[in-house]
Design a protein around this motif. Structure first.
Motif, PDB file in Angstrom:
ATOM      1  N   GLN A 114       0.837  -1.190   0.000  1.00  0.00           N
ATOM      2  CA  GLN A 114       0.000   0.000   0.000  1.00  0.00           C
ATOM      3  C   GLN A 114       0.875   1.244   0.000  1.00  0.00           C
ATOM      4  OE1 GLN A 114      -3.295   0.209  -0.180  1.00  0.00           O
ATOM      5  NE2 GLN A 114      -3.792  -1.972  -0.004  1.00  0.00           N
ATOM      6  N   TYR A 115       0.296   2.372  -0.474  1.00  0.00           N
ATOM      7  CA  TYR A 115       1.037   3.621  -0.581  1.00  0.00           C
ATOM      8  C   TYR A 115       0.283   4.737   0.129  1.00  0.00           C
ATOM      9  CZ  TYR A 115       3.370   0.908  -4.200  1.00  0.00           C
ATOM     10  OH  TYR A 115       4.046  -0.082  -4.873  1.00  0.00           O
ATOM     11  N   TRP A 116       1.012   5.748   0.557  1.00  0.00           N
ATOM     12  CA  TRP A 116       0.374   6.903   1.188  1.00  0.00           C
ATOM     13  C   TRP A 116      -0.422   7.678   0.142  1.00  0.00           C
ATOM     14  CZ3 TRP A 116       0.071   8.119   6.283  1.00  0.00           C
ATOM     15  CH2 TRP A 116       0.906   7.424   7.167  1.00  0.00           C
ATOM     16  N   GLU A 117      -1.724   7.882   0.431  1.00  0.00           N
ATOM     17  CA  GLU A 117      -2.605   8.598  -0.506  1.00  0.00           C
ATOM     18  C   GLU A 117      -3.263   9.798   0.140  1.00  0.00           C
ATOM     19  OE1 GLU A 117      -4.918   5.849  -3.276  1.00  0.00           O
ATOM     20  OE2 GLU A 117      -4.580   4.586  -1.505  1.00  0.00           O
ATOM     21  N   ASP A 118      -3.945   9.587   1.271  1.00  0.00           N
ATOM     22  CA  ASP A 118      -4.686  10.658   1.939  1.00  0.00           C
ATOM     23  C   ASP A 118      -3.728  11.493   2.772  1.00  0.00           C
ATOM     24  OD1 ASP A 118      -7.020   9.593   0.855  1.00  0.00           O
ATOM     25  OD2 ASP A 118      -7.245   8.213   2.530  1.00  0.00           O
ATOM     26  N   THR A 119      -3.036  12.390   2.092  1.00  0.00           N
ATOM     27  CA  THR A 119      -1.980  13.147   2.766  1.00  0.00           C
ATOM     28  C   THR A 119      -2.177  14.650   2.559  1.00  0.00           C
ATOM     29  OG1 THR A 119      -0.602  12.869   0.791  1.00  0.00           O
ATOM     30  CG2 THR A 119      -0.276  11.299   2.588  1.00  0.00           C
ATOM     31  N   ILE A 120      -3.386  15.134   2.789  1.00  0.00           N
ATOM     32  CA  ILE A 120      -3.672  16.551   2.589  1.00  0.00           C
ATOM     33  C   ILE A 120      -2.782  17.410   3.480  1.00  0.00           C
ATOM     34  CG2 ILE A 120      -5.430  18.355   2.816  1.00  0.00           C
ATOM     35  CD1 ILE A 120      -7.520  16.240   2.118  1.00  0.00           C
ATOM     36  N   SER A 121      -2.619  16.984   4.720  1.00  0.00           N
ATOM     37  CA  SER A 121      -1.799  17.744   5.660  1.00  0.00           C
ATOM     38  C   SER A 121      -0.344  17.303   5.655  1.00  0.00           C
ATOM     39  CB  SER A 121      -2.362  17.606   7.078  1.00  0.00           C
ATOM     40  OG  SER A 121      -2.344  16.252   7.492  1.00  0.00           O
ATOM     41  N   GLU A 122      -0.055  16.187   4.964  1.00  0.00           N
ATOM     42  CA  GLU A 122       1.306  15.670   4.914  1.00  0.00           C
ATOM     43  C   GLU A 122       1.657  15.264   3.476  1.00  0.00           C
ATOM     44  OE1 GLU A 122       2.195  13.595   9.112  1.00  0.00           O
ATOM     45  OE2 GLU A 122       0.577  12.650   7.990  1.00  0.00           O
ATOM     46  N   LYS A 123       1.693  16.252   2.593  1.00  0.00           N
ATOM     47  CA  LYS A 123       1.910  15.997   1.170  1.00  0.00           C
ATOM     48  C   LYS A 123       3.263  15.354   0.894  1.00  0.00           C
ATOM     49  CE  LYS A 123      -1.113  19.717  -0.423  1.00  0.00           C
ATOM     50  NZ  LYS A 123      -1.208  20.970  -1.203  1.00  0.00           N
ATOM     51  N   GLU A 124       4.209  15.550   1.795  1.00  0.00           N
ATOM     52  CA  GLU A 124       5.549  14.994   1.580  1.00  0.00           C
ATOM     53  C   GLU A 124       5.568  13.463   1.625  1.00  0.00           C
ATOM     54  OE1 GLU A 124       4.792  15.939   5.823  1.00  0.00           O
ATOM     55  OE2 GLU A 124       4.782  17.132   3.998  1.00  0.00           O
ATOM     56  N   LYS A 125       4.478  12.838   2.113  1.00  0.00           N
ATOM     57  CA  LYS A 125       4.411  11.375   2.160  1.00  0.00           C
ATOM     58  C   LYS A 125       3.742  10.779   0.922  1.00  0.00           C
ATOM     59  CE  LYS A 125       4.006  11.154   7.217  1.00  0.00           C
ATOM     60  NZ  LYS A 125       3.227  10.583   8.351  1.00  0.00           N
ATOM     61  N   LEU A 126       3.120  11.598   0.105  1.00  0.00           N
ATOM     62  CA  LEU A 126       2.337  11.130  -1.030  1.00  0.00           C
ATOM     63  C   LEU A 126       3.136  10.201  -1.930  1.00  0.00           C
ATOM     64  CD1 LEU A 126      -0.398  11.426  -2.541  1.00  0.00           C
ATOM     65  CD2 LEU A 126       0.685  13.253  -3.873  1.00  0.00           C
ATOM     66  N   GLY A 127       2.577   9.001  -2.179  1.00  0.00           N
ATOM     67  CA  GLY A 127       3.181   8.051  -3.100  1.00  0.00           C
ATOM     68  C   GLY A 127       4.258   7.178  -2.500  1.00  0.00           C
ATOM     69  N   LYS A 128       4.648   7.436  -1.273  1.00  0.00           N
ATOM     70  CA  LYS A 128       5.649   6.588  -0.628  1.00  0.00           C
ATOM     71  C   LYS A 128       5.007   5.298  -0.139  1.00  0.00           C
ATOM     72  CE  LYS A 128       8.483  10.474   1.025  1.00  0.00           C
ATOM     73  NZ  LYS A 128       9.798  10.126   0.480  1.00  0.00           N
ATOM     74  N   VAL A 129       5.784   4.243  -0.004  1.00  0.00           N
ATOM     75  CA  VAL A 129       5.260   2.971   0.494  1.00  0.00           C
ATOM     76  C   VAL A 129       4.762   3.142   1.925  1.00  0.00           C
ATOM     77  CG1 VAL A 129       5.846   0.603   1.101  1.00  0.00           C
ATOM     78  CG2 VAL A 129       6.743   1.597  -0.999  1.00  0.00           C
TER      79      VAL A 129
END
Length: 216
Positions: A114-129
């Motif tokens: 799975q990947y980080w998706e819901d990262t409105i407040s933490e955009k730097e995690k978007l798409g990472k495992v």
């Protein structure tokens, strides 16, 4: 008796939560994580310091390699690895090609990714495992006072990871790996008498067969 049962349950839960073996490979120049090998379900799955899968293989590595080759209906996985022996690899087929999961690994054998998706407040995690099987992976987010650790790996399962922060009195550890679970790394901080050693690795303590830091 009840306490013993409860402790046994907790121990088993932790055992499941921990990967069987984790190896962190650290640059001998920057002392930052280059990659991490995670052993799970007879597989070795490696992520880099940016949280992307860079390699994987059954352990031991045996079998025939096959690849997807349908350009018309399966463009999201065309040319990508399909199987190694009896280990099949699946990829995310998303309607939106801009989705951070599109075309990326969905499953390796029995291990879901799975990947980080819901990262409105933490955009730097978007798409990472985010998850490899039952192992959660987290990353350091935005810190208004010190972003020395921004986007770096924060934890793998219950293995906590930390790095040196800004310290105007001692820059020897700045942005360098100082903790990987039970493994502690220290650096030479004498910039007067031993200038040639300043900022270079001084010691590694705490390596075990289960959790290991390897200097490249």
């Amino acid at each position: 008796m009840k306490i013993k049962i409860i402790l046994s349950i907790i121990f088993m839960a932790l055992f499941v939560y921990l990967p069987a073996q984790v190896k962190a490979y650290v640059s001998g120049r920057t002392y930052d994580i280059q990659s991490v090998d995670i052993s799970i379900d007879n597989l070795i799955i490696s992520i880099n310091g940016e949280g992307q899968i860079i390699r994987f293989y059954p352990n031991p590595l045996n079998g025939t390699f096959d690849y997807y080759d349908d350009q018309l209906s399966d463009r999201y996985r065309d040319g990508k690895l399909k199987s190694i022996g009896n280990v099949k690899i699946e990829y995310w087929d998303m309607p939106d090609k801009d989705d951070p999961k599109y075309g990326r690994i969905k499953k390796i054998g029995n291990v879901d990714v799975q990947y980080w998706e819901d990262t409105i407040s933490e955009k730097e995690k978007l798409g990472k495992v985010k998850m490899i099987g039952s192992i959660a992976i987290d990353y350091w987010g935005n810190d208004l006072t010190d972003n020395s650790r921004l986007r770096k790996i924060k934890s793998i399962g219950n293995i906590m990871v930390d790095y040196g922060l800004k310290d105007f009195t001692d820059q020897s550890k700045y942005r360098k790996l100082i903790r990987f679970g039970p493994v502690k790394l220290d650096y030479w901080n004498d910039n007067i008498v031993s200038k040639n050693k300043f900022g270079r690795l001084k010691s590694i303590q705490g390596n075990t067969e289960e959790i290991t830091v390897i200097l490249l």
